[in-house]
Design an enzyme around this catalytic site. Structure first.
Site, PDB file in Angstrom:
ATOM      1  N   ASP A   1      83.326   8.413 -48.152  1.00  0.00           N
ATOM      2  CA  ASP A   1      84.702   8.640 -47.704  1.00  0.00           C
ATOM      3  C   ASP A   1      84.826   8.444 -46.195  1.00  0.00           C
ATOM      4  O   ASP A   1      85.463   9.246 -45.506  1.00  0.00           O
ATOM      5  CB  ASP A   1      85.156  10.047 -48.096  1.00  0.00           C
ATOM      6  CG  ASP A   1      86.693  10.183 -48.073  1.00  0.00           C
ATOM      7  OD1 ASP A   1      87.374   9.139 -48.168  1.00  0.00           O
ATOM      8  OD2 ASP A   1      87.192  11.315 -47.958  1.00  0.00           O
TER       9      ASP A   1
ATOM     10  N   GLY B   1      94.489  21.895 -38.746  1.00  0.00           N
ATOM     11  CA  GLY B   1      94.943  20.850 -39.659  1.00  0.00           C
ATOM     12  C   GLY B   1      94.553  21.194 -41.081  1.00  0.00           C
ATOM     13  O   GLY B   1      94.065  22.287 -41.376  1.00  0.00           O
ATOM     14  N   GLU B   2      94.783  20.229 -41.969  1.00  0.00           N
ATOM     15  CA  GLU B   2      94.500  20.419 -43.387  1.00  0.00           C
ATOM     16  C   GLU B   2      93.403  19.452 -43.780  1.00  0.00           C
ATOM     17  O   GLU B   2      93.561  18.229 -43.667  1.00  0.00           O
ATOM     18  CB  GLU B   2      95.747  20.161 -44.230  1.00  0.00           C
ATOM     19  CG  GLU B   2      95.628  20.627 -45.668  1.00  0.00           C
ATOM     20  CD  GLU B   2      95.787  22.140 -45.818  1.00  0.00           C
ATOM     21  OE1 GLU B   2      95.368  22.678 -46.851  1.00  0.00           O
ATOM     22  OE2 GLU B   2      96.335  22.777 -44.893  1.00  0.00           O
ATOM     23  N   GLY B   3      92.241  19.971 -44.208  1.00  0.00           N
ATOM     24  CA  GLY B   3      91.145  19.123 -44.642  1.00  0.00           C
ATOM     25  C   GLY B   3      91.306  18.692 -46.076  1.00  0.00           C
ATOM     26  O   GLY B   3      92.324  18.961 -46.723  1.00  0.00           O
ATOM     27  N   GLY B   4      90.275  18.031 -46.593  1.00  0.00           N
ATOM     28  CA  GLY B   4      90.352  17.488 -47.942  1.00  0.00           C
ATOM     29  C   GLY B   4      90.572  18.556 -48.996  1.00  0.00           C
ATOM     30  O   GLY B   4      91.313  18.345 -49.950  1.00  0.00           O
ATOM     31  N   PHE B   5      89.933  19.730 -48.845  1.00  0.00           N
ATOM     32  CA  PHE B   5      90.045  20.761 -49.867  1.00  0.00           C
ATOM     33  C   PHE B   5      90.492  22.091 -49.287  1.00  0.00           C
ATOM     34  O   PHE B   5      90.278  23.131 -49.890  1.00  0.00           O
ATOM     35  CB  PHE B   5      88.703  20.930 -50.586  1.00  0.00           C
ATOM     36  CG  PHE B   5      88.313  19.726 -51.387  1.00  0.00           C
ATOM     37  CD1 PHE B   5      88.935  19.443 -52.589  1.00  0.00           C
ATOM     38  CD2 PHE B   5      87.352  18.849 -50.918  1.00  0.00           C
ATOM     39  CE1 PHE B   5      88.576  18.335 -53.331  1.00  0.00           C
ATOM     40  CE2 PHE B   5      86.997  17.738 -51.652  1.00  0.00           C
ATOM     41  CZ  PHE B   5      87.615  17.475 -52.856  1.00  0.00           C
ATOM     42  N   GLY B   6      91.116  22.071 -48.131  1.00  0.00           N
ATOM     43  CA  GLY B   6      91.600  23.313 -47.562  1.00  0.00           C
ATOM     44  C   GLY B   6      91.877  23.185 -46.083  1.00  0.00           C
ATOM     45  O   GLY B   6      91.524  22.179 -45.455  1.00  0.00           O
TER      46      GLY B   6
END
Length: 658
Positions: free
Chosen positions: A463, A345-350
């Site tokens: 967050d 998947g795609e995390g917050g910064f990458g």
């Protein structure tokens, strides 16, 4: 007559129900907690250090009844604290400690951290630093359930009790490094004498001792308010009062705090001149040295440093995690050169990739997007924090990579992915029953409590949301993504920030004014609870006549209308036995999202509410309402830019979204 509060935490072991607040059986443990922070093997270095330390504890206690010590180094370090009640004779104290050691050795075998309370002593050991650090948990309360103060005497009783506790708090906190203990008596009209005792571990500072006892006093209204007897126990302090039963402590203390020294003799004029001159010279030297060091630092900052920073240069304060560093080639092979097939998947910064290390262990690899200066700072923040945090409800950092422009974090792989992938999925969400959801709610609460109060650091996550709660194979929740986390000192619970960070819908209203505190996380937790109960996202629409509402406003409205059960996801209504727990969670969720920060409960109270169905809950007040946005948006922006943002706008193009 009284009893211990029943708290059915899996790792909390309550030993016996009391029929009297006085203690007739001195060798019966009141409470113990075999924590789940980790285990050790019997033949391990940690196990040998623990046995050696336990063997020495009793013999090293002196008349003050307090002793602390350590054994080992680095990850094999064991820290222990022993505290006997301030009025207990030395031999009785040592006997109590020996019994505590025997009890923990039997019931908390192989646990790296444990605590046990008796009437006359407390023993605590841990692989974390615990000396001189105030701790509010784990602990417990007990109170007299058979006799309460009458309505007519209520005001006089509470005023007397509070006044007595405050005066004893001040006296105990002013004690020395061997004893912080005080007792007192006060006559209550229409009743007999009230006897009261307070004590702190003497390694606490004056301010921490006061704060710890204040926290105990704040729990009295929820446990013992009208009771003629009550007690609150924390790892670093405790208090107890009884009315009409006679003194429950020895009124002659074996070790007394020495009186303050006599005032020094008056000084002559020459002596005063010499002292003042010395101080002036010292100040001049100090200022001169400070100016020199500042200028030298400024000169050094002009020199170029190497492009590929070493671990010590790249990340402040993580010298202890050098052993966790991986080289980039190893991770590239582990992820099959970061192939699309391994992308999770795609995390917050990458992006996040699945990988397999040379030893066969499967891991999750978070790869920071290149060229993101902001992301690099979050990466450093997350690494330095996670390397120091160990809890079953926090994601475990296995390693990292700092090589050239590459920034990688290596985590344990959690096979069930994130909570949002299950909770909001049409099929998986239907299959997630209440037991599983309740387990997730309680686990996240414990993780937050650890961050706020029980870890060596005090951390605000900032967050918390379903996509940042990962699930293990056994569906145990683990809080992840500490890129926006804020670190505080142990005695701090709030602060100001020049950058607004978080995800719309989960951010408390005070955050938009630059104010953050542990209660900001409590707000996010409340939103999460309501999402878990309902199966709806915070931004989902709910029709109300010609208007639409988001989840918070909808939950608040139907709660006031007495129709809160309509919030429950229909698939969970089939089991009537679960409805009381679900309704209680809705209640707790609304308490957590109250608009006024002061009205939100701390996570210690939330955990207690979740594990004690008999604990009464206050009525929630109006929550903070936010107009919904059709897209969940993370953001971090300077506070000065907040004027460009309106919480009523559906689009947030002015923000630095991710």
């Amino acid at each position: 007559m009284g009893c211990l509060r029943q708290i059915s935490l899996p790792s909390y072991i309550l030993i016996i129900n009391f029929v009297a607040l006085t203690f007739a059986q001195p060798d019966v443990a009141l409470y113990k907690n075999c924590t789940t922070s980790g285990t050790f093997n019997n033949d391990s270095t940690y196990g040998s250090n623990l046995k050696s330390l336990q063997f020495s504890l009793s013999s090293n206690i002196d008349e003050s009844g307090f002793y602390h010590s350590s054994r080992g180094q680095d990850a094999d370090t064991v820290n222990a604290v022993v505290l006997c009640r301030g009025d207990v004779e030395l031999e009785i104290c040592r006997s109590c400690v020996n019994e505590a050691i025997r009890n923990l050795t039997q019931d908390c075998a192989n646990q790296r951290e444990a605590i046990i309370f008796y009437d006359k002593c407390m023993l605590r050991y841990s692989d974390q630093s615990i000396f001189g650090i105030m701790a509010w948990g784990p602990g417990f309360e007990k109170w007299n359930i058979y006799e309460n103060v009458s309505d007519n005497d209520w005001n006089t009783f509470t005023v007397t009790r509070r006044s007595l506790l405050l005066s004893l708090r001040d006296r105990a906190s002013s004690g020395d490094s061997r004893l912080k203990y005080s007792t007192g008596e006060e006559q209550v009209p229409n009743y007999n004498t009230m006897y009261t005792l307070v004590q702190c571990t003497p390694d606490l500072s004056l301010g921490d001792c006061k704060s710890c006892l204040d926290a105990c006093m704040q729990l009295i209204p929820t446990c013992c308010n009208r009771s003629i007897g009550g007690a609150v126990y924390k790892p670093t302090c405790n208090l107890r009062y009884e009315l009409g039963t006679g003194p429950f402590y020895n009124q002659t203390v074996p070790y007394a705090v020495p009186p303050p020294p006599p005032p020094p003799p008056s000084l002559s004029g020459i002596e005063i001149f010499l002292i003042v001159a010395s101080i002036v010279i010292f100040v001049i030297l100090t200022v001169s040295i400070s100016i020199y060091l500042r200028k030298r630092k400024q000169r050094n900052q002009h020199h170029k440093i190497e492009k590929n920073l070493s671990v010590h240069e790249a990340v402040d304060g993580i010298d202890s995690v050098e052993s966790l560093q991986y080289d980039f080639a190893t991770i590239r092979v582990a992820t099959d050169n970061f192939s699309a097939a391994n992308k999770l998947g795609e995390g917050g910064f990458g992006p996040v990739y699945k990988g397999r290390l040379p030893n066969g262990q499967e891991v999750a690899v978070k790869r920071l997007s290149k060229g993101s200066g902001q992301g690099e700072q979050e990466f450093k923040n997350e690494m330095s924090l996670l390397a120091q945090l160990q809890h079953r409800n926090l994601v475990k950092l296995l390693g990292f990579c700092l090589e050239g422009e590459e920034r990688l974090l290596i985590y344990e792989l959690l096979t069930n992915g994130s909570l949002d992938q299950i909770l909001f999925d049409t099929i998986n969400g239907q299959n997630l029953d209440w037991d599983g959801r309740y387990k997730i709610i309680r686990g996240v609460a414990k993780g937050l409590l650890y961050l706020h109060e029980d870890s060596r650091l005090r951390i605000i996550h900032r967050d918390l949301k379903p996509s940042n709660v990962l699930l293990s194979k056994e569906m145990d929740p683990k809080i992840s993504d500490f890129g926006m986390a804020k670190l505080f000192l142990q005695d701090e619970t709030q602060g100001n920030t020049m950058r607004i960070a978080g995800t719309l819908g989960y951010m408390a209203p005070e955050v938009f004014q630059g104010n953050i505190s542990v209660k900001s996380d409590v707000y996010s937790f409340g939103v999460l609870v309501l999402e878990i109960v309902s199966g709806h996202k915070i931004h989902n629409n709910f029709e109300n006549g010609n208007n639409t509402e988001n989840l918070l406003s909808y939950a608040w409205r139907i709660w006031r209308e007495g129709e809160a059960s309509n919030l429950i996801q229909p698939t969970m209504k089939t089991s009537s036995s679960s409805i009381p727990e679900i309704m209680r969670c809705i209640h707790i969720g609304l308490l957590c999202v109250q608009e006024n920060v002061a009205n939100r409960p701390p996570m210690a109270s939330v955990v207690l509410m979740l594990h004690s169905m008999s604990l009464p809950l206050p009525e929630p007040l109006r929550p903070a309402f936010f107009q919904h946005s059709s897209v969940e948006t993370n953001m971090e922006m300077p506070l000065l830019e907040a004027s460009n943002y309106s919480v009523n706008e559906a689009s947030i193009t002015e923000l630095h979204g991710r």
